[in-house]
Design an enzyme around this catalytic site. Structure first.
Site, PDB file in Angstrom:
ATOM      1  N   ARG A 271      55.258  35.946  38.496  1.00 12.00           N
ATOM      2  CA  ARG A 271      54.397  34.823  38.898  1.00 12.00           C
ATOM      3  C   ARG A 271      53.261  34.663  37.894  1.00 12.00           C
ATOM      4  NH1 ARG A 271      56.380  36.483  43.790  1.00 12.00           N
ATOM      5  NH2 ARG A 271      57.696  34.855  44.691  1.00 12.00           N
TER       6      ARG A 271
ATOM      7  N   ASP B  88      61.672  35.706  38.608  1.00 14.22           N
ATOM      8  CA  ASP B  88      61.454  34.933  39.829  1.00 14.22           C
ATOM      9  C   ASP B  88      61.570  33.460  39.478  1.00 14.22           C
ATOM     10  OD1 ASP B  88      60.532  34.210  42.528  1.00 14.22           O
ATOM     11  OD2 ASP B  88      59.869  36.291  42.611  1.00 14.22           O
TER      12      ASP B  88
ATOM     13  N   HIS C  66      65.269  33.229  44.471  1.00 10.63           N
ATOM     14  CA  HIS C  66      64.186  33.438  43.499  1.00 10.63           C
ATOM     15  C   HIS C  66      64.708  33.334  42.064  1.00 10.63           C
ATOM     16  CE1 HIS C  66      60.878  34.461  46.219  1.00 10.63           C
ATOM     17  NE2 HIS C  66      61.771  35.055  46.985  1.00 10.63           N
TER      18      HIS C  66
ATOM     19  N   ASP D 193      65.963  38.948  48.550  1.00  6.25           N
ATOM     20  CA  ASP D 193      65.084  38.388  49.574  1.00  6.25           C
ATOM     21  C   ASP D 193      65.074  36.865  49.514  1.00  6.25           C
ATOM     22  OD1 ASP D 193      63.874  38.653  47.018  1.00  6.25           O
ATOM     23  OD2 ASP D 193      61.914  38.200  47.896  1.00  6.25           O
ATOM     24  N   GLU D 194      64.725  36.256  50.639  1.00  3.68           N
ATOM     25  CA  GLU D 194      64.383  34.837  50.718  1.00  3.68           C
ATOM     26  C   GLU D 194      65.364  33.963  49.935  1.00  3.68           C
ATOM     27  OE1 GLU D 194      59.620  35.091  51.433  1.00  3.68           O
ATOM     28  OE2 GLU D 194      60.257  35.240  49.360  1.00  3.68           O
TER      29      GLU D 194
ATOM     30  N   TRP E 208      60.406  45.140  53.966  1.00  3.97           N
ATOM     31  CA  TRP E 208      59.147  44.407  53.753  1.00  3.97           C
ATOM     32  C   TRP E 208      58.766  43.536  54.938  1.00  3.97           C
ATOM     33  CZ3 TRP E 208      58.150  39.047  53.031  1.00  3.97           C
ATOM     34  CH2 TRP E 208      59.269  38.217  52.981  1.00  3.97           C
TER      35      TRP E 208
ATOM     36  N   TYR F  19      50.967  44.950  51.661  1.00  2.00           N
ATOM     37  CA  TYR F  19      50.994  43.891  50.645  1.00  2.00           C
ATOM     38  C   TYR F  19      49.570  43.728  50.131  1.00  2.00           C
ATOM     39  CZ  TYR F  19      55.801  42.222  50.658  1.00  2.00           C
ATOM     40  OH  TYR F  19      57.155  42.109  50.465  1.00  2.00           O
TER      41      TYR F  19
ATOM     42  N   ASP G  16      48.362  41.817  47.886  1.00  2.00           N
ATOM     43  CA  ASP G  16      47.838  40.485  47.568  1.00  2.00           C
ATOM     44  C   ASP G  16      47.088  39.900  48.756  1.00  2.00           C
ATOM     45  OD1 ASP G  16      50.389  40.494  48.775  1.00  2.00           O
ATOM     46  OD2 ASP G  16      50.874  38.483  48.053  1.00  2.00           O
TER      47      ASP G  16
ATOM     48  N   TRP H 285      51.948  41.260  44.715  1.00  2.00           N
ATOM     49  CA  TRP H 285      52.515  39.965  44.297  1.00  2.00           C
ATOM     50  C   TRP H 285      51.421  39.172  43.607  1.00  2.00           C
ATOM     51  CZ3 TRP H 285      57.549  40.068  44.487  1.00  2.00           C
ATOM     52  CH2 TRP H 285      58.181  40.896  45.424  1.00  2.00           C
TER      53      TRP H 285
ATOM     54  N   GLU I  24      50.948  35.718  42.784  1.00  2.00           N
ATOM     55  CA  GLU I  24      50.700  34.265  42.806  1.00  2.00           C
ATOM     56  C   GLU I  24      49.218  33.950  42.579  1.00  2.00           C
ATOM     57  OE1 GLU I  24      52.656  35.850  44.992  1.00  2.00           O
ATOM     58  OE2 GLU I  24      54.206  34.532  45.823  1.00  2.00           O
TER      59      GLU I  24
HETATM   60  C1  ACM Z   1      59.141  39.561  49.460  1.00  2.00           C
HETATM   61  O1  ACM Z   1      57.947  39.689  49.720  1.00  2.00           O
HETATM   62  N1  ACM Z   1      59.691  38.350  49.419  1.00  2.00           N
HETATM   63  C2  ACM Z   1      59.976  40.707  49.205  1.00  2.00           C
END
Ligand code: ACM
Length: 550
Positions: free
Chosen positions: A156, A185, A256, A322-323, A389, A414, A416, A464, A466
């Site tokens: 990011r 990502d 991602h 993920d996602e 997570w 996390y 962040d 993370w 961002e």
């Molecule tokens: C994640 O936070 N998407 C692993």
């Protein structure tokens, strides 16, 4: 320097601090020599380059006088405390560090630096006349978990190589031993892959970047990007190995992946979207543009992982997972035909097939696949390890099914996420997770039996990026909470409710903040951000016109 070793403000807290038979204080001076036994050369180099630089002591090789003696004792210490365990004894003859393996000797040397005082964390002596003392006594120590990690998201926001190396030093200073390196990502691809040059020529740069969180109307119109050459990666891995830190690479698939698709449009679901029109993503969130379930994609990523295996000796390779929204697969005739042909039932089955392919592929090459807990959906691949997570539940399900787990729930670790309520905190996302919350985090949930709990191989704090676009921002979010996480991961602590939070705070206040100051870490002070940290732009907030913090 502390007056008694039994009250030394070590962090993470060691297993045991034992008093000497006869109290006394050892002085290290220009006559102090280093006697490094087999398997300890890397620790000797580290001592000379850090403690040597901070103290001005040369620490030449020698066996007589005041001696820093480093030894690997696999049969004795190793059998009793494990390969990462160590016993450090300071007495009239000097300091002896016996490790169960080379890593144990290194962690013992880290303890030695803490015993010498915060000044030993500087890069040059403040005062040539300073007397370097440490009290007689013994530290016996060993980690609770084998996986003590930190996720660095360099996708990011790119992090220059020097900052990665500095992060490795900071992990080692906290006896953390895994750098989970999030290298791809939607917003950028960060590692050179020689057979696919567009990944770095095109996918490592984005035209502009969302400022703040994804609902913000603001953009930074400066192009952002960067990548590590294969030689950069080799250097990072070697630097980490010298410090007993394993670098675990992550290439996130099948979600991602917009950056990679933008460079190689054939990787996307071309019967659903015009992937030639995609660019490296410029905002945050969960992206709909995911990899197509084709043989072309499998072969492409086998090529990526082949080059990665040459660069990263880590037993574990992280494949993300993920996602991954399934809308494009639902709309794609090609994906639906693949589901029917494979007999996997639905889109979750397709994702499971995708991850299962790379589980087999990595296993055949002597490596282990690790992925985020979404890889449980549609069935977990036989060799997979899970990074839990979305709370504990994925980790519990995986451990019960006999799979290893790294417990890193978003709600707890996390980094962040904001670390205090109120308007002063610079991070416009997430839960409030204070230093104390992280300190009280327990990686092994009570629902697991002792047998199942053995599958919880450790924990990690995830940064993370961002909203972390600079070293100051990363430092502020990550520290001091990573120090609390390090204690959770290393120390054999009592149940969370009974944890010695005042004792941890005391060690932070009397020693550890001063160590971080000496190392130049822009951590969040216990009293809240400094005025300079609140300046617009320094930490990303406050930004004129940005929506309120959520
Ligand atoms: C994640 O936070 N998407 C692993």
């Amino acid at each position: 320097m502390t007056s008694s070793l039994t009250t030394a403000p070590l962090l993470p807290a060691p297993l045991r601090l034992l008093p000497p038979a006869t109290p006394g204080t050892l002085v290290l001076d220009g006559g102090t020599v280093l006697d490094a036994g087999p398997g300890t050369a890397a620790t000797a180099r580290w001592l000379r380059s850090t403690v040597g630089a901070a103290t001005g002591l040369g620490l030449p090789d020698g066996e007589h006088g005041t001696v820093l003696r480093l030894r690997v004792d696999a049969e004795g210490i190793g059998a009793r405390l494990g390969a990462e365990g160590y016993v450090l004894t300071a007495g009239p003859e000097g300091v002896r560090v016996d490790g169960g393996g080379p890593a144990g000797v290194f962690w013992g040397a880290q303890t030695l630096r803490q015993l010498l005082g915060p000044e030993a964390f500087r890069r040059a002596p403040l005062d040539a006349g300073h007397t370097w003392r440490l009290p007689y006594g013994t530290v016996e120590d060993a980690p609770r978990f084998g996986w003590r990690g930190h996720l660095l998201d360099v996708a990011r926001h790119f992090m220059p190589k020097d900052d990665v190396l500095r992060t490795i030093d900071l992990l080692a200073a906290h006896k953390l031993n895994v750098l989970h390196f999030h290298l791809s990502d939607d917003q950028g691809w960060r590692v050179e892959i020689k057979r696919y040059p567009r990944l770095t020529e095109a996918a490592s740069w984005r035209r502009r970047t969302k400022r703040g969180h994804r609902a913000s109307p603001l953009w930074d119109e400066t192009p952002h990007g960067g990548f590590y050459t294969q030689d950069d990666i080799r250097e990072i891995v070697a630097y980490a190995a010298e410090r007993h830190v394993t670098v675990v690479p992550e290439i996130d698939i099948p979600g991602h992946s917009q950056a990679a698709i933008s460079a190689y449009p054939e990787l996307g679901n071309q019967d659903v979207v015009d992937t030639t029109a995609l660019d490296v993503w410029d905002t945050w969130g969960v992206n709909p543009n995911v990899l197509a379930p084709t043989d072309t994609v499998l072969r492409f990523y086998e090529g990526v992982f082949e080059e990665l295996l040459d660069l990263f000796p880590s037993a574990f390779v992280h494949v993300g997972g993920d996602e991954c929204p399934k809308d494009q697969w639902r709309a794609s005739a090609l994906a639906q035909a693949r589901i029917a042909e494979l007999g996997v039932g639905d889109e979750d089955g397709l994702q499971s097939w995708f991850i299962g392919h790379f589980d087999q592929w990595l296993t055949a090459r002597g490596r282990r696949l690790i992925g985020w807990d979404e890889i449980l959906e549609g069935g977990l691949a036989p060799g997979a390890t899970v990074s839990s997570w979305r709370g504990y539940s994925g980790g519990i399900a995986a451990a019960r099914a006999g799979h290893d787990v790294v417990m890193c729930p978003e709600q707890q670790v996390y980094l962040d996420h904001r670390q205090a309520p109120g308007e002063d905190e610079p991070v416009p996302i997430g839960f409030v997770r204070t230093l104390e919350d992280v300190y009280r985090f327990e990686p092994v949930p009570p629902q697991l039996t002792a047998e199942e709990a053995r599958h919880v191989i450790g924990t990690q704090g995830n940064s993370w990026s961002e909203v972390m676009d600079s070293r100051e921002r990363r430092d502020y979010q990550t520290f001091p909470r990573l120090a609390a996480l390090a204690e959770v991961a290393w120390s054999t602590l009592p149940a969370p409710a009974a944890r010695d939070w005042p004792g941890f705070e005391h060690r932070m206040d009397t020693a550890h903040y001063a160590r971080l100051d000496a190392l130049g870490v822009a951590y969040r002070p216990a009293s809240g951000p400094h005025p300079w940290q609140r300046r617009p732009g320094v930490l990303g907030r406050p930004i004129e016109g940005a929506p309120p913090n959520v």
